[in-house]
Design an enzyme around this catalytic site. Structure first.
Site, mmCIF file in Angstrom:
data_model
loop_
_atom_site.group_PDB
_atom_site.id
_atom_site.type_symbol
_atom_site.label_atom_id
_atom_site.label_comp_id
_atom_site.label_asym_id
_atom_site.label_seq_id
_atom_site.Cartn_x
_atom_site.Cartn_y
_atom_site.Cartn_z
ATOM 1 N N ASP A 137 12.857 81.051 33.078
ATOM 2 C CA ASP A 137 12.838 80.149 31.907
ATOM 3 C C ASP A 137 11.506 80.177 31.166
ATOM 4 O OD1 ASP A 137 15.375 79.199 32.844
ATOM 5 O OD2 ASP A 137 14.300 77.897 34.235
ATOM 6 N N GLU A 138 10.794 81.266 31.221
ATOM 7 C CA GLU A 138 9.463 81.330 30.616
ATOM 8 C C GLU A 138 9.520 81.507 29.095
ATOM 9 O OE1 GLU A 138 10.530 83.452 32.954
ATOM 10 O OE2 GLU A 138 9.270 83.301 34.739
ATOM 11 N N LYS A 190 11.473 84.287 27.906
ATOM 12 C CA LYS A 190 11.608 85.746 27.773
ATOM 13 C C LYS A 190 12.539 86.121 26.637
ATOM 14 C CE LYS A 190 13.141 85.938 31.918
ATOM 15 N NZ LYS A 190 12.939 84.543 32.289
ATOM 16 N N GLY A 191 13.604 85.290 26.441
ATOM 17 C CA GLY A 191 14.578 85.589 25.385
ATOM 18 C C GLY A 191 13.894 85.643 24.034
ATOM 19 N N GLY A 232 19.902 82.585 31.341
ATOM 20 C CA GLY A 232 20.270 81.968 30.078
ATOM 21 C C GLY A 232 19.140 82.165 29.106
ATOM 22 N N HIS A 233 19.389 82.942 28.083
ATOM 23 C CA HIS A 233 18.345 83.171 27.093
ATOM 24 C C HIS A 233 18.707 82.423 25.823
ATOM 25 C CE1 HIS A 233 16.491 86.051 29.536
ATOM 26 N NE2 HIS A 233 17.316 87.038 29.312
ATOM 27 N N THR A 234 17.761 81.727 25.269
ATOM 28 C CA THR A 234 17.989 81.061 23.992
ATOM 29 C C THR A 234 17.238 81.836 22.927
ATOM 30 O OG1 THR A 234 17.923 79.011 25.226
ATOM 31 C CG2 THR A 234 17.878 78.828 22.829
ATOM 32 N N ARG A 274 29.277 96.797 50.695
ATOM 33 C CA ARG A 274 30.065 97.949 50.226
ATOM 34 C C ARG A 274 31.549 97.633 50.049
ATOM 35 N NH1 ARG A 274 26.738 101.199 54.539
ATOM 36 N NH2 ARG A 274 27.193 99.190 55.462
ATOM 37 N N GLN A 330 15.409 85.785 35.041
ATOM 38 C CA GLN A 330 14.723 85.016 36.075
ATOM 39 C C GLN A 330 13.219 85.362 36.077
ATOM 40 O OE1 GLN A 330 17.779 86.755 37.473
ATOM 41 N NE2 GLN A 330 18.915 85.063 36.636
ATOM 42 N N THR A 354 16.611 84.348 43.712
ATOM 43 C CA THR A 354 17.860 84.885 43.198
ATOM 44 C C THR A 354 18.226 86.112 44.034
ATOM 45 O OG1 THR A 354 19.014 85.354 41.126
ATOM 46 C CG2 THR A 354 16.860 86.415 41.421
ATOM 47 N N ARG A 395 14.436 70.528 34.316
ATOM 48 C CA ARG A 395 13.522 71.383 35.074
ATOM 49 C C ARG A 395 12.367 70.545 35.603
ATOM 50 N NH1 ARG A 395 13.661 75.656 30.176
ATOM 51 N NH2 ARG A 395 15.640 76.634 30.693
ATOM 52 N N ASP A 427 2.209 75.053 22.473
ATOM 53 C CA ASP A 427 2.359 73.845 21.633
ATOM 54 C C ASP A 427 2.701 72.598 22.438
ATOM 55 O OD1 ASP A 427 4.756 75.601 21.862
ATOM 56 O OD2 ASP A 427 5.798 73.880 20.996
HETATM 57 P P1 GDP Z 1 14.192 82.565 29.212
HETATM 58 O O1 GDP Z 1 15.319 82.515 30.178
HETATM 59 O O2 GDP Z 1 12.923 83.024 29.848
HETATM 60 O O3 GDP Z 1 14.523 83.321 27.959
HETATM 61 O O4 GDP Z 1 13.875 81.064 28.758
HETATM 62 P P2 GDP Z 1 14.861 80.001 28.116
HETATM 63 O O5 GDP Z 1 15.455 80.544 26.886
HETATM 64 O O6 GDP Z 1 15.745 79.411 29.133
HETATM 65 O O7 GDP Z 1 13.805 78.838 27.802
HETATM 66 C C1 GDP Z 1 12.922 78.909 26.861
HETATM 67 C C2 GDP Z 1 13.173 77.764 25.888
HETATM 68 O O8 GDP Z 1 11.986 77.463 25.231
HETATM 69 C C3 GDP Z 1 14.156 78.088 24.795
HETATM 70 O O9 GDP Z 1 14.841 76.926 24.415
HETATM 71 C C4 GDP Z 1 13.276 78.605 23.663
HETATM 72 O O10 GDP Z 1 13.851 78.461 22.383
HETATM 73 C C5 GDP Z 1 12.090 77.720 23.838
HETATM 74 N N1 GDP Z 1 10.801 78.324 23.486
HETATM 75 C C6 GDP Z 1 10.408 79.608 23.678
HETATM 76 N N2 GDP Z 1 9.126 79.758 23.327
HETATM 77 C C7 GDP Z 1 8.686 78.538 22.930
HETATM 78 C C8 GDP Z 1 7.425 78.035 22.484
HETATM 79 O O11 GDP Z 1 6.435 78.738 22.390
HETATM 80 N N3 GDP Z 1 7.356 76.701 22.202
HETATM 81 C C9 GDP Z 1 8.414 75.867 22.315
HETATM 82 N N4 GDP Z 1 8.240 74.590 22.026
HETATM 83 N N5 GDP Z 1 9.625 76.306 22.719
HETATM 84 C C10 GDP Z 1 9.755 77.612 23.032
#
Ligand code: GDP
Length: 417
Positions: free
Chosen positions: A13-14, A16-17, A40-42, A136, A213, A228, A294, A322
């Site tokens: 959840d860093e 990465k998406g 899950g990537h947002t 297997r 992950q 995982t 989280r 931020d």
């Molecule tokens: P992933 O699995 O590593 O891609 O992470 P997630 O998508 O689950 O979580 C990242 C969340 O933080 C998403 O809702 C992003 O839109 C949001 N996000 C990503 N970068 C930033 C940032 O620099 N600042 C803020 N406030 N939100 C961010």
């Protein structure tokens, strides 16, 4: 080398998406090499937000999108994602490639995974699918091409899990109807994706490997058993994508400016107080896949150093800077101790990790809203000092910093491609 890998440097959840999406503009091919729909990537693209579980984020930018052989694929979830993309005018047909060696997540895997088990998984059947692969007895995407292969594999499954397979309504000697549906839907996408990627790299195409992950969730290197069931580190790219390790170019680690963790397991820098709640609210720290809140805490440079050592990161991308606005002073973990004695390395044993006491260094906070900053040089001095400290403590230079969910809220520090 025209390839880069994006690896989560923490517990997932860093962001990465978002980072992958930012880098996709210059990518010809984007590859997911491990995991399944537990990721899950947002991705925020203009006014639209896409929540992707299986598709590489690059699919939104028009790159060739590969689900490689290290993945376990839930075809029904994938079909939903294809439909969502189609209705957004982003039909991936022709660009989507599914490895014929990738394993399928089957209905009985979800039954076996129900409830998430003792370690609090996402209950998407991922662990049981990987377990069947290792035993297997799994069914691979390429098996969809052949009735004989499917029947043979189903017989093997019946031997291993008769109760669960009966439970999902499958017969021992017949091909379940769902396979006809899957074959019709997915046969056009099947490919020898390792060969495709190797060929693309030889031709000089730019390939981005998108990790899911994070390092501390790696089956081998992570905080076992709270991990995982796939290899999330840079080393996993070669096996999972079907390429030789020397074709992996630069590897970038993505870390938040603080730490979060979903599910159970030790978390040395966790803030179980109002400050933790504040970070959760400011960072909207709820899982993309499950909606689970989280756990939040300070940045842990001991864990981050371990991630850097293990992956050989060329650079770090620090996200969500931020979110730390208004918190003063800031803390970063620099050292672990057990019973008063300093421990030199990140412990393998989760029991030890749950007993560590943490030494922190403090840093000055800042009050400015960072979401409108568009150049690294324009960050407030205290934020720059915090970033310098992270780079120094992790021994890895910063490649970019993110100050919001949108693409243009990414501040480049050095060229990545
Ligand atoms: P992933 O699995 O590593 O891609 O992470 P997630 O998508 O689950 O979580 C990242 C969340 O933080 C998403 O809702 C992003 O839109 C949001 N996000 C990503 N970068 C930033 C940032 O620099 N600042 C803020 N406030 N939100 C961010």
């Amino acid at each position: 080398m025209p390839s880069i890998a994006i690896i989560g440097a923490q517990w997932g959840d860093e962001g990465k998406g978002k980072v992958t999406d930012y880098l996709c503009e210059n990518a010809d091919v984007v590859v997911r090499f491990q995991g399944g729909a537990n990721a899950g990537h947002t991705v925020v693209a203009g006014t639209r937000t896409f929540k992707l579980h299986l598709m590489p984020s690059g699919v939104i930018r028009g790159a060739t999108s590969v689900l490689a052989e290290g993945m376990v694929i839930d075809l029904d979830t994938l079909w939903e994602e294809i439909q969502t993309l189609r209705s957004a005018g982003l039909d991936p047909t022709g660009r989507l490639k599914i490895s014929d060696r990738a394993h399928l997540v089957l209905p009985h895997h979800k039954k076996l995974d129900a409830g998430g088990g003792m370690i609090g998984t996402t209950a998407r059947g991922i662990g049981p699918a990987y377990a069947d692969r290792s035993a297997r007895i799994g069914i691979r995407a390429g098996d969809l091409r052949s009735d004989t292969a499917i029947l043979d594999r189903i017989a093997a499954l019946w031997n291993a899990h008769p109760d669960q397979v009966r439970d999902v309504g499958w017969d021992a000697s017949a091909i379940p109807d769902v396979f006809q549906t899957w074959r019709a839907r997915f046969a056009p996408y099947l490919a020898d994706t390792g060969r495709l990627i190797r060929g693309a790299l030889k031709e000089g195409s730019r390939v981005l490997f998108e990790g899911a992950q994070g390092v501390l969730l790696d089956l081998s290197a992570g905080t076992y058993p709270y991990v995982t069931s796939s290899y999330t580190t840079a080393a996993g790219v070669a096996v999972g994508a079907g390429i030789p390790p020397n074709l992996i170019g630069n590897v970038f680690g993505v870390s938040k400016a603080y730490t979060t963790r979903v599910g159970q397991g030790p978390f040395p820098t966790e803030l179980q107080n109002e400050l933790g709640d504040r970070v959760r609210a400011a960072g909207n720290e709820y899982g993309t896949t499950t909606g689970r809140p989280r756990r939040c805490g300070w940045l842990d440079a001991v864990a981050l150093r371990y991630a850097c050592d293990l992956n050989g990161f060329s650079g770090l991308v620090l996200t969500k800077l931020d979110v730390l606005t208004g918190i003063h002073p800031l803390h970063i973990a620099t050292e672990y101790r057990i019973d008063g004695a300093r421990i030199a390395a990140f412990p393998a044993d989760h029991e030890a990790l749950s007993r560590v006491t943490v030494t922190y260094t403090t840093a000055e906070g800042w009050q400015e809203d960072l979401s409108g900053v568009r150049r690294f040089e324009n960050l407030p001095p205290a934020a720059r000092r915090y970033l310098d400290l992270v780079a120094a403590l992790s021994g890895t230079p910063l490649a970019a910093v993110s100050v919001g969910a949108h693409r243009d809220q990414t501040l480049a520090v050095r060229p990545i491609w």
